[in-house]
Structure formats: C-alpha cells, structure tokens
Design a protein around this motif. Structure first.
Motif, PDB file in Angstrom:
ATOM      1  N   PHE A  59      38.317  25.781 107.233  1.00 16.92           N
ATOM      2  CA  PHE A  59      38.688  25.584 105.840  1.00 16.92           C
ATOM      3  C   PHE A  59      37.683  26.276 104.934  1.00 16.92           C
ATOM      4  O   PHE A  59      37.032  25.661 104.103  1.00 16.92           O
ATOM      5  CB  PHE A  59      38.791  24.082 105.526  1.00 16.92           C
ATOM      6  N   ASN A  60      37.569  27.606 105.122  1.00 17.73           N
ATOM      7  CA  ASN A  60      36.756  28.412 104.215  1.00 17.73           C
ATOM      8  C   ASN A  60      37.682  29.322 103.422  1.00 17.73           C
ATOM      9  O   ASN A  60      38.890  29.374 103.661  1.00 17.73           O
ATOM     10  CB  ASN A  60      35.683  29.205 104.976  1.00 17.73           C
ATOM     11  N   ASP A  71      39.850  31.968 105.454  1.00 15.51           N
ATOM     12  CA  ASP A  71      40.892  31.389 106.300  1.00 15.51           C
ATOM     13  C   ASP A  71      41.993  30.694 105.513  1.00 15.51           C
ATOM     14  O   ASP A  71      43.051  30.397 106.060  1.00 15.51           O
ATOM     15  CB  ASP A  71      40.268  30.400 107.291  1.00 15.51           C
ATOM     16  N   ILE A  72      41.765  30.439 104.261  1.00 17.50           N
ATOM     17  CA  ILE A  72      42.810  29.854 103.416  1.00 17.50           C
ATOM     18  C   ILE A  72      43.600  30.948 102.700  1.00 17.50           C
ATOM     19  O   ILE A  72      44.826  30.903 102.634  1.00 17.50           O
ATOM     20  CB  ILE A  72      42.199  28.862 102.403  1.00 17.50           C
ATOM     21  N   ILE A  73      42.927  31.959 102.189  1.00 16.49           N
ATOM     22  CA  ILE A  73      43.580  33.011 101.402  1.00 16.49           C
ATOM     23  C   ILE A  73      44.367  33.992 102.270  1.00 16.49           C
ATOM     24  O   ILE A  73      45.469  34.401 101.908  1.00 16.49           O
ATOM     25  CB  ILE A  73      42.536  33.768 100.548  1.00 16.49           C
ATOM     26  N   LEU A  81      45.592  26.762 113.173  1.00 17.94           N
ATOM     27  CA  LEU A  81      44.970  25.608 112.517  1.00 17.94           C
ATOM     28  C   LEU A  81      44.863  24.426 113.481  1.00 17.94           C
ATOM     29  O   LEU A  81      43.850  23.726 113.523  1.00 17.94           O
ATOM     30  CB  LEU A  81      45.760  25.197 111.275  1.00 17.94           C
TER      31      LEU A  81
END
Length: 97
Positions: A51-52, A55-57, A44
C-alpha cells in the motif's frame, strides 16, 4: 529474448483493444481490463503489492490506459465514417450540378 516476448505481448494487447474499439464490441473490449483487474486482485491477495503510492497508482493507470486504447479505436472508426459521409455528400453535390 524475454524483452522481445514482453514487447510482443504489449503490442498484442494494444492491437486487441484497438480492434475491439474499432468494431465497437463492448464485450470484447472489456475482457482485457477485467483480466487486468483480476491480476491486480491476485497480486494484492498474495502480498506482492503493498500500500504505497506506486502500487496504488499504477493499477489505476493501467486500467485507464486499456480503456483509453479502446476509446481510441472507437474514435478512429467514428472519424473514418465521418470522412466517408463527407465524401458522399461532396459527390452528391457535384452530381446535382
């Protein structure tokens, strides 16, 4: 050759997490999730992760999988102990008769 190394690393991670859960060592079991979170923080910081949705999950999923592998090792140990106790109780009952 690269795929073989990746597969061996995955197998080693699963083995370490399962073993640490099996022996019940919380500190050994927390090493890999902490390292994983460190890598996520590093990626990060470097901007490799955006921040899609993916890439978050995926980091949450990876962390959750590491914790569940540890818990699976703990459950295996608990089930083994439970079976051993049932065998001992059955043997005690048969010896009393």
């Amino acid at each position: 050759m690269d795929n073989l190394i990746e597969i061996l690393i995955i197998i080693a991670v699963i083995a370490i997490q399962t073993f640490s859960g099996y022996i019940g060592n919380k500190y050994l079991g927390s090493i890999l999730p902490i390292i994983f979170l460190g890598f996520i923080g590093f990626f990060l910081y470097k901007g490799a992760l955006g921040f899609n949705f993916k890439d978050i999950i995926m980091p949450f999923l990876g962390f959750f999988v590491l914790v569940m592998i540890y818990e699976g090792g703990k459950e295996t140990k608990k089930n083994k102990i439970k079976k051993e106790l049932e065998k001992m109780k059955a043997k005690d009952i048969s010896n009393k008769e």
